[in-house]
Design an enzyme around this catalytic site. Sequence first.
Site, PDB file in Angstrom:
ATOM      1  N   ASP A  65     -10.943   6.897  24.040  1.00 22.45           N
ATOM      2  CA  ASP A  65     -10.176   7.897  24.782  1.00 22.45           C
ATOM      3  C   ASP A  65     -10.873   8.214  26.107  1.00 22.45           C
ATOM      4  OD1 ASP A  65      -8.135   7.898  22.999  1.00 22.45           O
ATOM      5  OD2 ASP A  65      -8.304   9.999  22.414  1.00 22.45           O
ATOM      6  N   HIS A 110      -5.549   6.641  22.972  1.00 25.85           N
ATOM      7  CA  HIS A 110      -4.962   6.695  24.314  1.00 25.85           C
ATOM      8  C   HIS A 110      -5.006   5.333  25.013  1.00 25.85           C
ATOM      9  CE1 HIS A 110      -3.933  10.986  24.912  1.00 25.85           C
ATOM     10  NE2 HIS A 110      -4.694  11.084  23.833  1.00 25.85           N
ATOM     11  N   ASP A 114     -14.769  11.955  23.073  1.00 23.58           N
ATOM     12  CA  ASP A 114     -13.676  11.645  24.003  1.00 23.58           C
ATOM     13  C   ASP A 114     -14.031  12.089  25.425  1.00 23.58           C
ATOM     14  OD1 ASP A 114     -12.826  11.594  21.341  1.00 23.58           O
ATOM     15  OD2 ASP A 114     -10.775  12.129  21.850  1.00 23.58           O
TER      16      ASP A 114
HETATM   17 MN   LIG Z   1      -7.849  10.498  20.432  1.00 22.10          MN
END
Ligand SMILES: [Mn+2]
Length: 231
Positions: A49, A76, A20
């Site tokens: 993300d 996200h 991420d």
């Molecule tokens: Mn995540």
Amino acid sequence: MSRVERFAINKQGRDYAVGDIHGHFQRLLAQMAAIGFDPAVDRLFSVGDLVDRGPECPQALQWLEQPWFHAVQGNHEALAVTHVSGGWLDYSQYRAAGGGWFLDLPASEQARFAERFARMPLALEIATPGGPVGLVHADCPCASWLQLCEQLQAQVPQALQDYCQWSRHRLQVDDDRPIAGLRALIVGHTPLHEVRVLGNIWHIDTGGWSRGHFSLLALDNLSLANATAGE
Ligand SMILES: [Mn+2]
């Protein structure tokens, strides 16, 4: 349309995976420079993300335009898509998870991000000398990679997409059963102090966006790339 994107073997350079990013592209660039990443021949595969929490979230669109950068859609990016499409969201939770920068954008700007995020694949498959490597954001709900890829060919059931993008179950129960048909499956989503391998599933979000570091995993030999100090 298929939500799986496949990549042929990289004969010119090296392939890396990263966890991420959450709006910390400068930190990531510094880490890439430290290992000698060459955008002319190397490729970077992201577990998604890219946005929320960090200061450089808007740069996600520029990164997604780079020919050496490829990312699956994380939860996200999915939140942004859901917001723009009018789906149900827990907005206090979304803001608490760093979505404020997005929710405070003008609607036309939100639409621009959501349009691009909606086109991100849910799974990547990269050919390597040792066999195929897969990437999803959180986990693969199927015992075999082929089975997942078949289900990602048509309209993807929401529950399947949610599992791929949100599940922490494997880590919670220490499930070390491998995913058949892959040399390795690489995932992020759950920040850990160190890379954790369960079966052939590599959890590589070591909190580079937080107080940890970015782990760049070389796909040719499944080793963590270290900074080449002094070179
Ligand atoms: Mn995540």
